[in-house]
Design an enzyme around this catalytic site. Structure first.
Site, mmCIF file in Angstrom:
data_model
loop_
_atom_site.group_PDB
_atom_site.id
_atom_site.type_symbol
_atom_site.label_atom_id
_atom_site.label_comp_id
_atom_site.label_asym_id
_atom_site.label_seq_id
_atom_site.Cartn_x
_atom_site.Cartn_y
_atom_site.Cartn_z
ATOM 1 N N ARG A 30 0.857 -1.187 0.000
ATOM 2 C CA ARG A 30 0.000 0.000 0.000
ATOM 3 C C ARG A 30 0.893 1.237 0.000
ATOM 4 N NH1 ARG A 30 -4.895 1.711 4.085
ATOM 5 N NH2 ARG A 30 -6.026 0.233 2.808
ATOM 6 N N GLN A 52 -6.632 -4.276 17.355
ATOM 7 C CA GLN A 52 -5.812 -5.352 16.778
ATOM 8 C C GLN A 52 -4.358 -4.910 16.723
ATOM 9 O OE1 GLN A 52 -6.954 -6.512 12.848
ATOM 10 N NE2 GLN A 52 -5.595 -8.277 12.781
ATOM 11 N N GLY A 70 0.310 -3.571 9.401
ATOM 12 C CA GLY A 70 -0.421 -2.671 10.288
ATOM 13 C C GLY A 70 0.038 -1.225 10.200
ATOM 14 N N GLU A 71 0.598 -0.793 9.056
ATOM 15 C CA GLU A 71 1.105 0.577 8.952
ATOM 16 C C GLU A 71 -0.032 1.596 9.061
ATOM 17 O OE1 GLU A 71 3.594 3.485 5.893
ATOM 18 O OE2 GLU A 71 3.716 1.297 5.657
ATOM 19 N N GLU A 104 -1.155 -9.870 4.242
ATOM 20 C CA GLU A 104 -2.067 -9.172 5.150
ATOM 21 C C GLU A 104 -2.815 -8.066 4.415
ATOM 22 O OE1 GLU A 104 -3.469 -6.320 8.160
ATOM 23 O OE2 GLU A 104 -2.002 -5.972 6.592
ATOM 24 N N ASN A 105 -2.115 -7.349 3.517
ATOM 25 C CA ASN A 105 -2.757 -6.263 2.782
ATOM 26 C C ASN A 105 -3.747 -6.774 1.750
ATOM 27 O OD1 ASN A 105 -1.766 -3.277 3.195
ATOM 28 N ND2 ASN A 105 -0.025 -4.595 3.648
ATOM 29 N N ARG A 108 -7.414 -7.253 2.859
ATOM 30 C CA ARG A 108 -8.273 -6.128 3.190
ATOM 31 C C ARG A 108 -9.386 -6.004 2.168
ATOM 32 N NH1 ARG A 108 -3.726 -3.110 2.420
ATOM 33 N NH2 ARG A 108 -4.986 -1.773 1.079
#
Length: 582
Positions: A30, A52, A70-71, A104-105, A108
Site C-alpha cells: 500500500r 488489533q 499494520g502501517e 495481510e494487505n 483487506r
C-alpha cells in the site's frame, strides 16, 4: 513449495512498543493512504484504543522495530497522539516479512486493483508462488489472478487512472493486453485530459474499447511473410485474447515485436538473394522500403543503393494447377492449358528482360521492400539522367563494396570514439603542441577572406571557404603572426553576438579601445552628443511637469483647507424629535 512457517499472533506475546521506536518498511504494497479514512480511524483509536495489534520485527543492532503489517494503524495512532501501540514482535527474515506484509494487505476489503497487481507480482517474483498457488492462497480464480498480474504491465499514466477509479477494471483489462507503445498512444489520444472534448474513450464499455483498439492499433499477420509459428501461441496475438476468434493468423498487438520479426526475416531473405545472385546489387526505393533492414545490411558491410527511379518487379512464375483442385478432368486440362500459355508468356518476358540486361539497357537489383525482398530491374544509369559513366562490372562492384566496407569501419570507429572520449579524465594531462594545432584547425573556420593571402591561399569566390585540406596544410607550420591573425579573426567573428549591454558587448568595446581607440572615441562622441541633446530636452520636460505637479498639490491643499473652514462655521445639527422624546 518450501516457505518459512508464519508466526501467528497466538504464538507470540503482545507487547506495548513506543511509537517513537517504530518505523515503516518498504515491503508494504500500500503506497496511498486516504487522509479522511485515517482521520476516522484515529478518532476511533482515541475512543477505544488499538484493538488489533500491529506486527513488527526488531531492527538489527538498534532498539527500534520495523513494521511488518499494520502501517495504517500505526499512522492513525500517531494522529491520535498515542505514545505506545500494541504489537506482536516477529523474528522473521526479509523474505517472510515481505510475504506477510503483502498477504495481510491483500486480505483487506479496500485494496485497489493496482495494489493487488503489484502485490501478486511481488509474490510471483519471490519464486515461492505461481498462479495456481496464489489462487488457492487468496480464494480467487486463476483468471482473476492473471488479469490482476497483467495490470502490473500498465504504463504509469493508465495505472493512475485505474487507481483513482477514473477507469473501470474491465476497460483496464482490455488495455493491458497490449504493449507499452500502443498503451501510450491510447492514453495520449483517448484517455488524457486534453482528449476529453474530441476522442475520449472514458465512459465507454470494455467491449467498445477492445473493438477500437483492435481496429486502430493492431496489424493483420497475414500481411507478413515471415514464419508465424511463434505467433500462434503469443499472448499479443488477438486470436489468443478472446475465447472465440475469427480464424486465420490473427492480428498482432505488439508493434515492436512485429517489426523485429519482419526485419530479421527480411535481412535473412536478402542474404539468401545475395548468395543466389552475387553479381546483383542491393537497392531500395523512396516508397515501400524498410530502412531498418537497409541500415542493418549496411552495418554488415553490404552496399545498398538508393534507387532514384522506379524499379519493376521481376515476373513471378505461374503456378501449375493440381488435379486434386478440380472436379473433372476437362476442367483440369483447361486450367493446365491456360497455365502453359501463361508460362510461355512468362518465359518470353524473362528472355526479353535478360537480353536488355545483357546489352546494358536494364540493371538488376535486389529490392528491399517494407515486407518482402524482390528481384527488380530498371533502366540503367547510362540511359537515364542518373549518371553518364558506364555500368560497373561484377568485379568492380565487389571492389566498390570492399572500399565501402573499409569506410564503414572507419565511420563506426569515429562514432564510438566520440562517445567514449567524453568519459576520459584528461584534467591532469599537459596540453600538447598537437592539441594546440587542433585548436587552430577549428579557429580557421572564422578566418576572414582578406587574410587568406597571409597563409598562401589565393583568391576565392564569395561563397567559398577554406577546405579541410587547406586547413591541415596551414596548421602544419604556423608562425606567431599567423596565430595572432587566426585568434583575432575568431574573436571578431564571435563579436557578432554583441547586443546592448551583454557580456559580449563589453568585450567588444574593450577590444576596440585597444586596437582602434580613435575610431571608437569618434563613435562614442557622436552618439553621446545625440544623447546629451535628448537628455537636455527630457530634463526640460521633466521640470515643466514638476512645476505643474507642485501647483496641483498646492491647489488641492487650499481646497481642503477651505472645506474644513466652512464646516466649522455651520451651526450644530439639531437632534431628531424622536431622539428628544427618548
Amino acid at each position: 513449495m518450501a516457505t518459512e512457517k508464519f508466526q501467528t499472533v497466538a504464538e507470540n506475546n503482545i507487547v506495548a512498543v513506543a511509537l517513537a521506536n517504530v518505523q515503516p518498511s518498504n515491503y508494504n504494497p500500500r503506497k496511498y493512504f486516504d487522509e479522511t479514512s485515517l482521520a476516522e480511524l484515529a478518532e476511533s483509536i482515541r475512543q477505544q484504543g488499538v484493538i488489533q495489534p500491529i506486527g513488527v520485527r526488531p531492527v538489527a543492532d538498534t532498539d527500534r522495530f520495523e513494521i511488518v503489517f499494520g502501517e495504517r494503524r500505526y499512522r492513525a495512532s500517531l494522529m491520535a497522539g498515542l505514545e505506545e501501540i500494541p504489537a506482536v514482535v516477529l523474528n522473521v527474515s526479509d523474505e517472510t516479512a515481505e510475504e506477510m506484509a503483502i498477504t495481510e494487505n491483500l486480505q483487506r476489503q479496500d485494496v485497489t486493483p493496482m495494489e493487488e497487481a503489484n502485490a501478486y507480482q511481488k509474490l510471483m517474483e519471490s519464486g515461492r508462488y505461481d498462479v495456481q498457488s496464489l489462487a488457492v492462497q487468496f480464494g480467487k480464480s486463476e483468471s482473476y489472478i492473471r488479469t490482476r498480474l497483467k495490470f502490473a504491465s500498465l504504463i504509469p499514466e493508465i495505472a493512475l487512472l485505474l487507481e483513482q477509479d477514473e477507469l473501470t477494471v474491465s476497460v483496464a483489462a482490455e488495455i493491458c493486453r497490449y504493449g507499452e507503445d500502443i498503451q501510450r498512444e491510447v492514453y495520449i489520444k483517448h484517455l488524457k485530459e486534453e482528449s476529453m472534448l474530441y476522442s475520449s474513450w472514458r465512459g465507454l464499455k470494455a467491449a467498445e474499447v477492445a473493438k477500437y483498439i483492435e481496429r486502430d492499433y493492431t496489424t493483420d499477420l497475414e500481411r507478413y511473410a515471415f514464419d508465424k509459428t511463434l505467433c500462434l501461441s503469443c499472448p499479443h496475438n488477438t486470436n489468443n485474447m478472446t475465447l472465440f476468434c475469427e480464424g486465420g493468423c490473427g492480428k498482432c498487438a505488439n508493434r515492436s515485436c512485429l517489426a523485429e520479426m519482419n526485419a530479421s526475416y527480411l535481412v535473412e531473405k536478402a542474404l539468401q538473394f545475395v548468395e543466389q545472385y552475387p553479381s546483383v546489387s542491393l537497392g531500395y526505393q523512396d516508397f515501400n522500403n524498410n530502412m531498418v533492414v537497409v541500415e542493418r545490411l549496411k552495418a554488415m558491410g553490404y552496399e545498398v543503393e538508393h534507387l532514384n527511379t522506379y524499379a519493376t518487379a521481376y515476373p513471378e512464375v505461374p503456378v501449375a494447377p493440381e488435379k486434386e483442385e478440380y472436379d473433372t478432368i476437362e476442367e483440369y486440362e483447361q486450367a493446365h492449358e491456360e497455365y502453359e500459355q501463361d508460362f510461355s508468356k512468362y518465359m518470353e518476358k524473362c528472355r526479353s528482360i535478360h537480353e536488355r540486361i545483357d546489352t546494358g539497357e536494364l540493371t538488376f537489383y535486389i529490392c528491399i521492400g517494407q515486407k518482402e525482398i524482390k528481384l527488380c530491374y530498371k533502366a540503367s544509369a547510362a540511359d537515364t539522367d542518373e549518371a553518364t559513366e558506364k555500368p560497373l562490372s561484377p568485379v568492380e562492384k565487389l571492389e566498390k563494396q570492399d572500399k565501402r566496407n573499409k569506410e564503414i569501419a572507419l565511420e563506426k570507429t569515429v562514432e564510438d570514439t566520440k562517445k567514449q572520449i567524453l568519459d576520459v579524465d584528461m584534467s591532469e594531462s599537459k596540453f600538447t603542441q598537437d592539441e594546440e594545432k587542433m585548436i587552430y584547425f577549428f579557429l580557421l573556420s572564422s578566418l576572414r577572406k582578406e587574410h587568406f593571402g597571409i597563409f598562401g591561399i589565393g583568391e576565392k569566390e564569395t561563397y567559398q571557404h577554406l577546405t579541410d585540406e587547406e586547413k591541415m596544410d596551414i596548421i602544419a607550420n604556423l608562425t606567431a603572426k599567423q596565430k595572432a591573425v587566426i585568434r583575432r579573426d575568431f574573436l571578431i567573428a564571435n563579436f557578432k553576438g554583441a547586443n546592448g549591454s551583454n557580456a559580449t558587448a563589453t568585450l567588444l568595446l574593450d577590444f576596440a579601445r585597444k586596437h582602434m581607440p580613435d575610431t571608437l572615441a569618434g563613435i562614442e562622441s557622436e552618439y553621446n552628443e545625440v544623447y546629451e541633446k535628448r537628455h537636455k530636452r527630457i530634463e526640460e520636460r521633466k521640470a515643466v511637469l514638476l512645476v505643474k505637479e507642485q501647483q496641483q498639490k498646492q491647489a488641492e491643499a487650499a481646497e481642503t483647507e477651505n472645506t474644513q473652514s466652512t464646516a466649522e462655521a455651520q451651526p450644530e445639527a439639531l437632534p431628531h424629535p424622536e431622539e428628544v422624546a427618548a
